[in-house]
Write an enzyme that holds these catalytic residues in place. Sequence first.
Site, PDB file in Angstrom:
ATOM      1  N   LYS A  66       0.866  -1.185   0.000  1.00 18.33           N
ATOM      2  CA  LYS A  66       0.000   0.000   0.000  1.00 18.33           C
ATOM      3  C   LYS A  66       0.899   1.230   0.000  1.00 18.33           C
ATOM      4  O   LYS A  66       1.764   1.377   0.861  1.00 18.33           O
ATOM      5  CB  LYS A  66      -0.885   0.023   1.243  1.00 18.33           C
TER       6      LYS A  66
HETATM    7  O1  G3P Z   1      -6.674   1.627   6.037  1.00 14.82           O
HETATM    8  C1  G3P Z   1      -7.183   2.846   5.614  1.00 14.82           C
HETATM    9  C2  G3P Z   1      -8.571   3.174   6.084  1.00 14.82           C
HETATM   10  O2  G3P Z   1      -9.310   2.014   6.218  1.00 14.82           O
HETATM   11  C3  G3P Z   1      -8.636   4.087   7.264  1.00 14.82           C
HETATM   12  O3  G3P Z   1      -9.847   3.977   7.924  1.00 14.82           O
HETATM   13  O4  G3P Z   1     -11.343   4.320   9.849  1.00 14.82           O
HETATM   14  O5  G3P Z   1      -8.994   5.186   9.953  1.00 14.82           O
HETATM   15  O6  G3P Z   1     -10.667   6.265   8.468  1.00 14.82           O
HETATM   16  P1  G3P Z   1     -10.219   5.001   9.103  1.00 14.82           P
END
Ligand code: G3P
Length: 226
Positions: A86
């Site tokens: 990633k």
């Molecule tokens: O891995 C990236 C993404 O899923 C981040 O999620 O919940 O931290 O906005 P969040």
Amino acid sequence: MQYLVDTANLEAIRHCCKYYPITGVTTNPTIIAKENRDFRELICGIREIIGLKRALHVQTTAETAEDILAEATMLKSLVGGQFFIKIPITAEGLRAAAMCKENDIGVTMTAIFTQQQALIASVAGADYVAPYVNRLDNIVSDGVNVVSEIVDIFNIYKLPTKVLAASFKTVEQVHKCAMVGTHSITINPDLFESLIFHPLTNTAINSFSNDWEKVYGEQNVPELLK
Ligand code: G3P
């Protein structure tokens, strides 16, 4: 539709592999740091649980293309199987994406907030782009609309890159992304529980069970067919 789980918690990954049709695991530095344990052990532990066929998306912490490639190469040889590095969308990230693809390493371009970031990531060779739905909603933008237009633009140019929608807080966000044709989503383990929950389902199951017991008591089908 591909479902992935967005966590590095081994117990949660084991649970999701057992109960849900997940095709992979995604992590990011925040998710990894939350576990607060030996990095190598953690990453290898995830691979051991999910097997070689499910995808493992691990985010780079490097900033230059050369360093990202070096990290990706080490990680791929450590965990093997279906592996995607990633990479956050930056100029160095785009250069790294092309270099990783030349070296046969899968790429997920992440931290995507706009349609144009996704388009250029795709042209650079990314296998997946990960737009952040809830983080867009949180700034009074429209996460689902961004996902929808990325899906459309990939279709217009017949690009093979898949949309891996990420950052979800609600079932409604997941549903709307599914309705606009996202290829995949990654969600936290708790959201899987919410996705399959409905009180009327529980009512129906209880009523089936009560009706059965009225006639057959505690006997189950194998006992009745002995
Ligand atoms: O891995 C990236 C993404 O899923 C981040 O999620 O919940 O931290 O906005 P969040």
